[in-house]
Design a protein around this motif. Structure first.
Motif, mmCIF file in Angstrom:
data_model
loop_
_atom_site.group_PDB
_atom_site.id
_atom_site.type_symbol
_atom_site.label_atom_id
_atom_site.label_comp_id
_atom_site.label_asym_id
_atom_site.label_seq_id
_atom_site.Cartn_x
_atom_site.Cartn_y
_atom_site.Cartn_z
ATOM 1 N N GLY A 61 4.382 -24.129 23.411
ATOM 2 C CA GLY A 61 3.480 -24.916 22.579
ATOM 3 C C GLY A 61 2.296 -25.397 23.387
ATOM 4 N N GLY A 62 1.614 -26.413 22.871
ATOM 5 C CA GLY A 62 0.399 -26.881 23.528
ATOM 6 C C GLY A 62 0.595 -27.369 24.945
ATOM 7 N N GLY A 63 1.721 -28.045 25.208
ATOM 8 C CA GLY A 63 1.955 -28.590 26.535
ATOM 9 C C GLY A 63 2.154 -27.534 27.600
ATOM 10 N N ILE A 64 3.110 -26.626 27.371
ATOM 11 C CA ILE A 64 3.406 -25.588 28.359
ATOM 12 C C ILE A 64 2.240 -24.606 28.479
ATOM 13 C CG2 ILE A 64 4.866 -23.568 28.796
ATOM 14 C CD1 ILE A 64 7.256 -25.220 27.967
ATOM 15 N N LYS A 65 1.664 -24.245 27.356
ATOM 16 C CA LYS A 65 0.521 -23.333 27.380
ATOM 17 C C LYS A 65 -0.613 -23.896 28.235
ATOM 18 C CE LYS A 65 -1.420 -23.202 23.416
ATOM 19 N NZ LYS A 65 -1.598 -22.814 22.010
ATOM 20 N N SER A 66 -0.939 -25.164 28.017
ATOM 21 C CA SER A 66 -2.031 -25.762 28.780
ATOM 22 C C SER A 66 -1.667 -25.889 30.254
ATOM 23 C CB SER A 66 -2.391 -27.141 28.204
ATOM 24 O OG SER A 66 -1.411 -28.108 28.514
ATOM 25 N N HIS A 67 -0.384 -26.137 30.540
ATOM 26 C CA HIS A 67 0.048 -26.256 31.934
ATOM 27 C C HIS A 67 -0.144 -24.930 32.672
ATOM 28 C CE1 HIS A 67 2.197 -28.460 35.069
ATOM 29 N NE2 HIS A 67 2.804 -27.327 35.367
ATOM 30 N N PHE A 68 0.150 -23.820 32.002
ATOM 31 C CA PHE A 68 -0.043 -22.496 32.602
ATOM 32 C C PHE A 68 -1.487 -22.297 33.037
ATOM 33 C CE2 PHE A 68 3.588 -20.060 30.231
ATOM 34 C CZ PHE A 68 4.522 -20.723 31.003
ATOM 35 N N ILE A 69 -2.417 -22.507 32.110
ATOM 36 C CA ILE A 69 -3.811 -22.190 32.415
ATOM 37 C C ILE A 69 -4.449 -23.257 33.308
ATOM 38 C CG2 ILE A 69 -4.110 -20.705 30.423
ATOM 39 C CD1 ILE A 69 -5.397 -22.929 28.895
ATOM 40 N N TYR A 70 -3.935 -24.471 33.246
ATOM 41 C CA TYR A 70 -4.364 -25.535 34.165
ATOM 42 C C TYR A 70 -4.005 -25.170 35.600
ATOM 43 C CZ TYR A 70 -3.747 -30.186 36.427
ATOM 44 O OH TYR A 70 -3.767 -31.272 37.277
ATOM 45 N N LYS A 71 -2.855 -24.550 35.805
ATOM 46 C CA LYS A 71 -2.447 -24.141 37.145
ATOM 47 C C LYS A 71 -3.257 -22.942 37.644
ATOM 48 C CE LYS A 71 0.820 -26.985 38.456
ATOM 49 N NZ LYS A 71 0.732 -27.759 39.722
ATOM 50 N N LEU A 72 -3.859 -22.208 36.724
ATOM 51 C CA LEU A 72 -4.694 -21.075 37.112
ATOM 52 C C LEU A 72 -6.138 -21.490 37.362
ATOM 53 C CD1 LEU A 72 -3.414 -18.324 34.625
ATOM 54 C CD2 LEU A 72 -2.803 -18.590 37.041
ATOM 55 N N PHE A 73 -6.701 -22.276 36.441
ATOM 56 C CA PHE A 73 -8.117 -22.636 36.510
ATOM 57 C C PHE A 73 -8.309 -24.125 36.195
ATOM 58 C CE2 PHE A 73 -7.961 -18.182 34.853
ATOM 59 C CZ PHE A 73 -8.464 -17.538 35.977
ATOM 60 N N PRO A 74 -8.006 -25.013 37.145
ATOM 61 C CA PRO A 74 -8.105 -26.456 36.880
ATOM 62 C C PRO A 74 -9.540 -26.950 36.704
ATOM 63 C CG PRO A 74 -7.702 -26.071 39.204
ATOM 64 C CD PRO A 74 -7.552 -24.739 38.520
ATOM 65 N N GLU A 75 -10.494 -26.125 37.052
ATOM 66 C CA GLU A 75 -11.886 -26.494 36.843
ATOM 67 C C GLU A 75 -12.316 -26.305 35.390
ATOM 68 O OE1 GLU A 75 -12.129 -22.131 38.262
ATOM 69 O OE2 GLU A 75 -10.696 -23.789 38.156
#
Length: 324
Positions: A199-213
């Motif tokens: 969902g929104g939480g895990i999905k966002s965590h994935f891409i946050y770990k890739l591109f936090p900028e």
């Protein structure tokens, strides 16, 4: 009551967004000062020290050393980045597009070995057997088809990379001033959701770990923080705050774990801009490549300052709701 991927339409209107933001920008400096005074919750604020002194019989006002605000902020920033980086490499290795392309030939192993054991956020959630509210997540993970999980994760990573490579420009990005200008709506669509698991939480965590900028972390704490930064106001919503998930029949309240990533990200961009100004007043410049690491640290702090109230709101929900 809010339903999956469905908040009241008014929340998308720019006029409404500006009203919410006007409230937030008035409140953020207060929390920022608390962030400094308590060193992100690691020290006791001066007024609490005075209360303790009185409690234990002291008649003198305790002396406190003057704080070097710049050094505090620099240290907190360094600690936030270090904490962020400690498991980042695992996400980068597994969620690399070339690596994912190899996993598609054995989606069962991808689900049951890679996701279950090597992706930190999923591994921790599955192992947290004491949190009964996560039972539904575990059940959904076990029953979701490996191919479906792989496809959704590949779609998420592919889109995140595509946007980052094709249109992201580090300085222009933070000047985006409308939700439509950010255009993150696609990430809230069916192709990027595995209901009950991604969902929104895990999905966002994935891409946050890739591109936090570029991609903020829409964690549970972050959504709770927006509730408090907006002073718990409704701003014309019929139900209640858009940042809450309310079930009147069950008598439960949770952070809105269906809150759209597009809207969350837009508020996160504006929060970053204001924090950047507040840091600059103390002579601290922020590394753009860790833009949303700073925001995540601040939002987590805001939520933690209200932890007892949050626990009270959630206590009736422990056997009913799940979060992901």
């Amino acid at each position: 009551m809010y339903y999956p991927n469905d908040i009241e339409e008014i929340c998308y209107e720019q006029n409404h967004i500006e009203k919410v933001w006007d409230e937030m920008k008035q409140v953020i400096p207060t929390y920022f000062q608390q962030y400094i005074d308590t060193e992100s919750g690691h020290s006791i604020p001066e007024n609490e020290i005075e209360k303790l002194a009185v409690k234990f019989g002291s008649t003198c006002k305790p002396k406190s050393k003057p704080k070097d605000t710049k050094k505090i902020l620099e240290r907190l920033l360094k600690e936030s980045i270090k904490d962020y980086e400690k498991d980042r490499q695992r996400y980068q290795d597994i969620l690399d597009l070339e690596s994912l392309a190899e996993y598609k030939f054995d989606v069962s192993a991808f689900k049951n070995t890679i996701l279950r054991n090597q992706i930190p956020i999923i591994n921790k959630t599955l192992k947290n057997i004491h949190a009964k509210e996560l039972d539904k997540f575990r059940a959904a993970f076990n029953t979701t088809q490996p191919g479906d999980l792989f496809k959704v994760i590949y779609n998420i990573v592919q889109l995140a990379n595509e946007w980052h490579n094709e249109w992201y420009k580090e300085k222009e990005f933070e000047e985006i001033d409308t939700c439509d200008g950010l255009e993150y709506y696609e990430l809230d669509k069916e192709a990027y959701i595995a209901y009950g698991v991604i969902g929104g939480g895990i999905k966002s965590h994935f891409i946050y770990k890739l591109f936090p900028e570029m991609y903020p972390n829409r964690s549970r704490e972050a959504v709770w923080a927006l509730y408090y930064l907006s002073s718990k106001k409704k701003f014309g919503c019929k139900e209640d705050s858009q940042f809450l998930m309310i079930n009147a029949r069950e008598g439960t309240i949770q952070q809105n774990y269906f809150y759209p990533y597009a809207l969350f990200s837009f508020y996160a961009v504006r929060i970053y801009r204001q924090l950047k100004e507040l840091y600059a007043k103390h002579g601290v410049s922020l590394p753009i490549e860790y833009r949303f690491v700073l925001v995540d640290s601040f939002l987590s702090f805001v939520a933690r300052t209200h932890q007892s109230e949050i626990d009270d709101l959630k206590k009736k929900a422990e056997s009913y709701h799940y979060e992901y």
